[in-house]
Design an enzyme around this catalytic site. Sequence first.
Site, PDB file in Angstrom:
ATOM      1  N   THR A   1       1.571  -4.129   4.304  1.00 36.00           N
ATOM      2  CA  THR A   1       1.456  -4.571   5.758  1.00 36.00           C
ATOM      3  C   THR A   1       0.749  -5.823   6.285  1.00 36.00           C
ATOM      4  OG1 THR A   1      -0.511  -3.509   6.176  1.00 36.00           O
ATOM      5  CG2 THR A   1       1.515  -1.923   6.429  1.00 36.00           C
ATOM      6  N   ASP A   2       0.235  -6.472   5.118  1.00 35.14           N
ATOM      7  CA  ASP A   2      -0.732  -7.821   5.305  1.00 35.14           C
ATOM      8  C   ASP A   2       0.320  -8.795   5.843  1.00 35.14           C
ATOM      9  OD1 ASP A   2      -2.624  -6.507   4.604  1.00 35.14           O
ATOM     10  OD2 ASP A   2      -3.174  -7.587   2.647  1.00 35.14           O
TER      11      ASP A   2
ATOM     12  N   THR B   1       0.774  -1.362  -0.130  1.00 32.26           N
ATOM     13  CA  THR B   1       0.080   0.020  -0.042  1.00 32.26           C
ATOM     14  C   THR B   1       0.956   1.262   0.037  1.00 32.26           C
ATOM     15  OG1 THR B   1      -1.604  -1.171   1.058  1.00 32.26           O
ATOM     16  CG2 THR B   1      -1.822   1.338   1.365  1.00 32.26           C
TER      17      THR B   1
ATOM     18  N   TYR C   1      -7.953   0.824  -3.985  1.00 30.48           N
ATOM     19  CA  TYR C   1      -6.705   1.081  -4.537  1.00 30.48           C
ATOM     20  C   TYR C   1      -5.906  -0.146  -5.029  1.00 30.48           C
ATOM     21  CZ  TYR C   1      -4.640  -0.341  -0.193  1.00 30.48           C
ATOM     22  OH  TYR C   1      -4.597  -1.265   0.972  1.00 30.48           O
TER      23      TYR C   1
ATOM     24  N   LYS D   1       0.320  -7.492  13.027  1.00 27.97           N
ATOM     25  CA  LYS D   1      -0.561  -6.357  12.295  1.00 27.97           C
ATOM     26  C   LYS D   1      -1.970  -6.864  13.397  1.00 27.97           C
ATOM     27  CE  LYS D   1      -2.901  -4.686   8.216  1.00 27.97           C
ATOM     28  NZ  LYS D   1      -3.061  -4.732   6.823  1.00 27.97           N
TER      29      LYS D   1
ATOM     30  N   GLU E   1      -3.175 -28.008  28.748  1.00 28.95           N
ATOM     31  CA  GLU E   1      -4.259 -28.729  28.850  1.00 28.95           C
ATOM     32  C   GLU E   1      -4.049 -30.228  27.658  1.00 28.95           C
ATOM     33  OE1 GLU E   1      -8.264 -27.089  29.276  1.00 28.95           O
ATOM     34  OE2 GLU E   1      -7.182 -25.267  28.725  1.00 28.95           O
TER      35      GLU E   1
HETATM   36  N1  ASP Z   1      -3.110  -5.472   1.216  1.00 27.58           N
HETATM   37  C1  ASP Z   1      -1.791  -4.373   1.119  1.00 27.58           C
HETATM   38  C2  ASP Z   1      -0.398  -5.159   1.217  1.00 27.58           C
HETATM   39  O1  ASP Z   1      -0.234  -5.824   2.111  1.00 27.58           O
HETATM   40  C3  ASP Z   1      -2.240  -3.682   2.645  1.00 27.58           C
HETATM   41  C4  ASP Z   1      -1.053  -2.879   2.978  1.00 27.58           C
HETATM   42  O2  ASP Z   1      -0.052  -2.672   2.339  1.00 27.58           O
HETATM   43  O3  ASP Z   1      -1.241  -1.926   4.033  1.00 27.58           O
HETATM   44  O4  ASP Z   1       0.221  -5.217   0.305  1.00 27.58           O
END
Ligand code: ASP
Length: 363
Positions: free
Chosen positions: A126-127, A47, A60, A199, A320
């Site tokens: 970020t994923d 992103t 996007y 995340k 457990e």
């Molecule tokens: N879907 C995007 C990715 O991981 C989300 C992000 O970058 O925040 O490339």
Amino acid sequence: MSKSPFVALSLAILVASAAAAAPQAQPVQPAPQPALARVVILATGGTIAGVQPKEGQAGYKSGSVSVESLVAAAPGLEKLAAIKGEQIASIGSQDMNDFVWIKLARRASELLASPDVDGIVVTHGTDTLEETAYFLNLVLKSDKPVVLVGSMRPSTELSAEGPSNLYNAMSVAADPAARGRGVLVVANDTLHAARALQKTHTTSVQTMISVNRGPVAEVLKGTKTVWFLPPAATAPKGTFSIAGLDAMPRVDIVYGHENSDGVQVRAAMAAGAKGIVLAGVGDGNATKETIDALTEAAKAGVVVVRATRVGSGIVRRNIEVNDDKLGFVAALELNPQKARVLLRLALTKTKDVTEIQRIFEEN
Ligand code: ASP
């Protein structure tokens, strides 16, 4: 009468201070500037490089702009480091895969070995950023800073935080105090260890949290980084070698829930999984049916690791579930997706569950 040593010392101080006070002709020279650190940006997409087709639209496409555009959007970057950029991939990190991982790790490893490089910044979605950061932490052997960075807002959005995050990442990568701390991740003015961060929010800029341990540092833009943890807390591991690594064994994650049966476990085995990570309920638990299926898998030589879907906490052995009896491994602090990364790498070395438990304790 002999002179007291104190009198002699006072006289010496007087003489020295008089000499210091006397005006002296000094050649006028500009103060030597410290050489800028040399940092390479390895861009993979995400992103941070995303573009909206229409301004103000929620949708996007990740990985649309080049590394050069990312640098151009962050004024002042050039004062932090002498920068070079390389495009490793242009993907949303939901599409991250072994091919890109190995390419990225090999290139990073080459650059870190070069005396002309002081640090690396990796731009990333970020994923799956936490998985890539942890993978790199396990395979890179260097004291030089490696800093991953992404953003939650695409580059064209109002208040896109990518340029600010990239600026912070660059300041950490160029900072000698960041050496010897393992792979780090910058997000929202905080710095995290690859092993600890997760995340935690679908859209908020405050998404990256080091759930069990807290952040490594706060990055105070324009002044300095305030370190909360000593280097030893995040010291680089580099336990595995990237040199001969062309493929990693298949490991599937089985998700725990009410009334779960053995279907997911048997599907993973049928797909050829060499390992299964349970994203268990609570402390890495599952229904009797799922535990029975996992026991069958372990008996068939598939390595079973118990983690939790809870989001924080430590899954220990034999609470457990009788791991000793069933031949399971406990994921300890690793969440299911990171346990999967470590198990895949561990399986390149051994299938012995005692040894794999030890690897989980040390990495
Ligand atoms: N879907 C995007 C990715 O991981 C989300 C992000 O970058 O925040 O490339």
